[in-house]
Design a protein around this motif. Structure first.
Motif, PDB file in Angstrom:
ATOM      1  N   PRO A  24      -4.935  -6.241 -22.730  1.00  0.00           N
ATOM      2  CA  PRO A  24      -4.922  -5.394 -23.888  1.00  0.00           C
ATOM      3  C   PRO A  24      -3.529  -5.169 -24.294  1.00  0.00           C
ATOM      4  N   CYS A  25      -2.628  -4.993 -23.561  1.00  0.00           N
ATOM      5  CA  CYS A  25      -1.199  -4.617 -23.991  1.00  0.00           C
ATOM      6  C   CYS A  25      -0.278  -5.561 -24.519  1.00  0.00           C
ATOM      7  N   MET A 193       0.105  -0.317 -33.397  1.00  0.00           N
ATOM      8  CA  MET A 193       0.068  -1.121 -32.079  1.00  0.00           C
ATOM      9  C   MET A 193      -0.816  -0.423 -31.110  1.00  0.00           C
ATOM     10  N   GLN A 194      -0.521   0.972 -31.097  1.00  0.00           N
ATOM     11  CA  GLN A 194      -1.099   1.980 -30.033  1.00  0.00           C
ATOM     12  C   GLN A 194      -2.613   1.552 -30.392  1.00  0.00           C
ATOM     13  N   GLU A 195      -3.166   1.799 -31.494  1.00  0.00           N
ATOM     14  CA  GLU A 195      -4.609   1.718 -32.014  1.00  0.00           C
ATOM     15  C   GLU A 195      -5.189   0.299 -31.533  1.00  0.00           C
ATOM     16  N   ASP A 201      -8.485  -2.636 -25.040  1.00  0.00           N
ATOM     17  CA  ASP A 201      -8.824  -2.053 -23.831  1.00  0.00           C
ATOM     18  C   ASP A 201     -10.324  -1.822 -23.852  1.00  0.00           C
ATOM     19  N   LEU A 202     -10.680  -1.041 -24.880  1.00  0.00           N
ATOM     20  CA  LEU A 202     -12.284  -0.663 -25.029  1.00  0.00           C
ATOM     21  C   LEU A 202     -12.999  -1.902 -24.932  1.00  0.00           C
ATOM     22  N   GLU A 203     -12.526  -2.987 -25.480  1.00  0.00           N
ATOM     23  CA  GLU A 203     -13.382  -4.339 -25.493  1.00  0.00           C
ATOM     24  C   GLU A 203     -13.502  -4.872 -24.155  1.00  0.00           C
TER      25      GLU A 203
END
Length: 248
Positions: A24-25, A193-195, A201-203
């Motif tokens: 995710p990052c 970017m944060q969103e 990360d949720l996915e």
């Protein structure tokens, strides 16, 4: 530093870990895609030997970041006159991978992470002030770890993390300069970017990381180990004075 064999294996594994499509990052991906990461390997997390090696390597990194540039993996370009120019980057990151211990539960890893940060600070405090842009009190919503006078956001990873994005075979500490987040905010890039990172990360995980908060809302110390800490949790780290004892 560790053997060349372990260093090569760990670096290849971490690169693959970060560059896999579902990781995710986006900042970590950008750092590795631009070769802006500094990755070093060490013996045992929280040990005297590892601390001595990590001190030297992390000082090199913070000095370069403090000049608003980094020298990725200690590689630089030189002109015919002999001067050396470090390549500036938007996503500098320092990755410390430890060969031991391989198997820890979340509480054990958290204890070792904070032991390592205390050992770094004990040495650093003799010669550097805490970064004045952040608080030195780990209970303060504006806290950030500081080393070499630079505020650093710390990400812990280990084999048994409950968060998929933090689950890596060797204990690992990632140090990201706070100044980069502030620059992204100033450029208007950070919120989107944060969103995106949080959605990715949720996915990957299926659930939202319960420790996430924006800087200034709750202490980022709660996020360092990756464990979902208790509501009344306090970081096992003393509030620093913020002043160098040799300052004039």
């Amino acid at each position: 530093m560790r053997t060349n064999q372990f260093a090569a294996e760990a670096e290849a594994a971490f690169r693959q870990f970060v560059l896999r499509p579902e990781f995710p990052c986006l900042g970590a991906k950008a750092a590795f895609n631009s070769d802006s990461q500094t990755l070093r390997t060490f013996d045992e997390l929280g040990s005297e030997e590892a601390t001595n090696d990590l001190l030297a390597a992390l000082y090199d990194f913070t000095r370069l970041v403090g000049r608003d540039s980094v020298e990725p993996n200690h590689r630089a370009t030189s002109d015919p006159g002999g001067s050396t120019e470090s390549r500036p980057t938007e996503y500098a990151t320092f990755v410390a991978i430890f060969e031991h211990p391989r198997q820890t539960n979340e509480q054990e890893f958290e204890n070792l992470l904070w032991k390592q940060l205390r050992l770094l600070h004990d040495d650093d405090a003799a010669g550097h002030d805490w970064d004045p842009a952040v608080s030195s009190d780990p209970a303060d919503p504006h806290f950030s770890f500081s080393f070499g006078g630079q505020a650093l956001y710390v990400i812990g990873m280990h084999a048994n993390s409950s968060r998929e994005a933090r689950r890596f075979p060797w204990p690992t500490l990632v140090f990201n300069p706070h100044e980069q987040f502030e620059r992204l905010r100033a450029d208007g890039k950070w919120k989107h970017m944060q969103e995106t990172i949080r959605q990715r990360d949720l996915e990957l995980q299926g659930t939202i990381n319960p420790m996430l908060s924006d800087f200034g809302e709750r202490s980022e110390a709660r996020q360092y180990s990756g464990r979902a800490v208790e509501e009344n949790w306090r970081a096992p780290f003393p509030a620093a004075s913020g002043k160098c004892p040799f300052a004039h």
